[in-house]
Design a protein around this motif. Structure first.
Motif, PDB file in Angstrom:
ATOM      1  N   ASN A 254      18.080  70.313   2.752  1.00  0.00           N
ATOM      2  CA  ASN A 254      18.357  68.941   3.192  1.00  0.00           C
ATOM      3  C   ASN A 254      18.163  68.869   4.711  1.00  0.00           C
ATOM      4  O   ASN A 254      18.926  69.467   5.466  1.00  0.00           O
ATOM      5  CB  ASN A 254      19.784  68.550   2.803  1.00  0.00           C
ATOM      6  N   GLN A 267      15.529  62.142  -3.892  1.00  0.00           N
ATOM      7  CA  GLN A 267      15.837  63.390  -4.578  1.00  0.00           C
ATOM      8  C   GLN A 267      15.075  63.427  -5.892  1.00  0.00           C
ATOM      9  O   GLN A 267      14.985  62.412  -6.598  1.00  0.00           O
ATOM     10  CB  GLN A 267      17.342  63.526  -4.823  1.00  0.00           C
ATOM     11  N   TYR A 274      15.396  67.437  -2.150  1.00  0.00           N
ATOM     12  CA  TYR A 274      15.280  66.388  -1.143  1.00  0.00           C
ATOM     13  C   TYR A 274      13.831  66.200  -0.694  1.00  0.00           C
ATOM     14  O   TYR A 274      13.101  67.166  -0.451  1.00  0.00           O
ATOM     15  CB  TYR A 274      16.126  66.730   0.080  1.00  0.00           C
TER      16      TYR A 274
END
Length: 456
Positions: A254, A267, A274
């Protein structure tokens, strides 16, 4: 692109994509894209710049598009003309690059060199960049752009992704800016619209999987894969992330983004990996998808390659070559045919390893050839940041003289100096000329010369 006419079914295909807003997207494609540049941190200059690109310290938007062809600072490597969204790759890189540890980085699909020069700007001399281009005809522009950037810690290769399978665990970070259906470039490239189809999206998806499967063994355990496309299609983006996390030992990273950047964080549906989506109309830039994953298993390691046939270099020649290099003992020197080259000495062993497995087109900085007792300097040396400027003559050129030089026109200079001289503009080198008693021989490479007429 004004009055954009999108391919049939294209807009419909985007309605289910995360963060897509049809109205702002369509309106953005009625207007010309903003031009942006990224400054070369190794060559400070007075390049004109405008508003900053939020996710890149060296990136700036321009109020209007100048004639880059007729800007000597462009030819000197003071900046690179790069689409702003693409600069986000540098932000990802900064988030995952280990502090204080030398890294080996691969840009797999590198031409024309925008992302390679971006990554190179974020590296130390102890870090190594391998910039690979699969298509042979695109290698020269990649090599030229890295030459302009001026550093001695990059290697240019021309290989298929499957060739890297042999380099087990060699790279710490790999960027795959994958070939894609190109929908993110519709505003800049009208031909991309003509070629787009759902069938092509599926074909690109399959090609992307093959490329990633080929390159996976070359990434070391705990290394990072940065994946990007200029497509909006989930088949080429989130679906590829799900495939990577399912078929390989990879976990999503992330990457922090600021809310005011207006980047859409998505997502993937199966694994929650991510991704970061850039939509014209929300951001000042073109379409981009980017993501970062970490490898969590070991594909094995590659034994160090010792070159038993190491060149025995002539002492007098190497002493002459070193006179032209700043901090000369920091570099490893080699000869390819008659050409002397220098690369940061930290990369000697890596160069030997890569030479065994890959087709290398450029290593570090090409210095030149020895002719008698003199060095015939190469253009790469002129544009490099490792040149010892105290060892060479330098002639500062005015604007009109610089343009004449870059066109390979005749130069008339009022100087009594003789011999090889570095032609420069506003403190940055452009190339070589040889000053003779009654003329100036212009050695700017003919394949790089300005061919178009000066705008009125």
């Amino acid at each position: 692109m004004s009055n954009a006419v999108f391919p049939p079914l294209f807009i419909d295909s985007l309605h289910s994509e995360p963060g897509f807003d049809e109205q702002s997207f369509v309106e953005a494609h009625q207007n010309e894209a903003l031009v942006s540049i990224r400054l070369n941190p190794f060559k400070p200059s007075d390049t004109q710049k405008g508003a900053p690109v939020p996710w890149c310290n060296e990136g700036f938007y321009l109020e209007k598009r100048p004639s880059f062809t007729f800007d000597p600072l462009f030819h000197a490597g003071a900046y690179y003309v790069q689409e702003a969204s693409s600069m986000f790759i540098g932000h990802i890189f900064n988030c995952v690059k280990p502090d204080g540890e030398p890294v080996k980085v691969l840009d797999l699909c590198a031409a024309p060199g925008g992302k390679s020069t971006l990554l190179n700007s974020l590296l130390n001399n102890t870090d190594l960049l391998v910039a690979n281009e699969i298509i042979k005809t695109r290698v020269p522009i990649l090599a030229d752009n890295l030459t302009r950037w001026g550093t001695a810690n990059s290697i240019v290769t021309n290989n298929d992704p499957r060739d890297f399978t042999r380099l087990k665990g060699f790279f710490d970070i790999i960027l795959v800016d994958a070939p894609c259906s190109g929908s993110g470039m519709f505003r800049k490239d009208g031909s991309a619209m003509e070629e787009w189809s759902q069938a092509n999206v599926e074909l690109c998806h399959q090609r992307q999987q093959r490329i990633l499967a080929d390159i996976y063994p070359a990434l070391k355990e705990d290394g990072y894969l940065i994946y990007s496309t200029c497509s909006y299609s989930h088949q080429e983006n989130e679906d590829v992330l799900d495939w990577l996390c399912t078929e390989f030992a990879m976990e999503s990273i992330n990457i922090p983004v600021q809310p005011d950047w207006n980047i859409t964080t998505s997502q993937s549906p199966k694994k929650g990996a991510y991704g970061y989506r850039f939509y014209p109309g929300k951001i000042l830039g073109e379409g981009l998808f980017a993501a970062c994953l970490k490898k969590t298993n070991d594909s094995g390691t590659l034994p160090a390659h010792k070159n038993s046939g190491q060149q025995k270099l002539p002492i007098k020649e190497i002493a002459l070559v070193k006179e032209y290099i700043k901090d000369a003992d920091n570099y490893y020197y080699l000869k390819v045919a008659d050409d002397w080259l220098a690369i940061d000495k930290h990369h000697h062993e890596s160069l030997n390893t890569l030479h065994k497995h890959l087709y290398i087109k450029k290593s570090g900085v090409r210095i030149g050839k020895i002719a008698g007792r003199d060095l015939v300097p190469d253009h790469e040396l002129a544009l490099s940041v490792i040149i010892n400027k105290d060892a060479v003559l330098q002639i500062p050129l005015k604007y009109d003289e610089a343009i004449a030089y870059l066109r390979k026109d005749n130069l008339v200079l009022s100087t009594a100096d003789k011999g090889w001289s570095l032609m420069s503009y506003e403190g940055l080198a452009l190339g070589w000329a040889k000053l003779l008693p009654n003329r100036v021989n212009n050695y700017y490479p003919k394949e790089l010369r300005i061919l178009s007429a000066l705008p009125i």
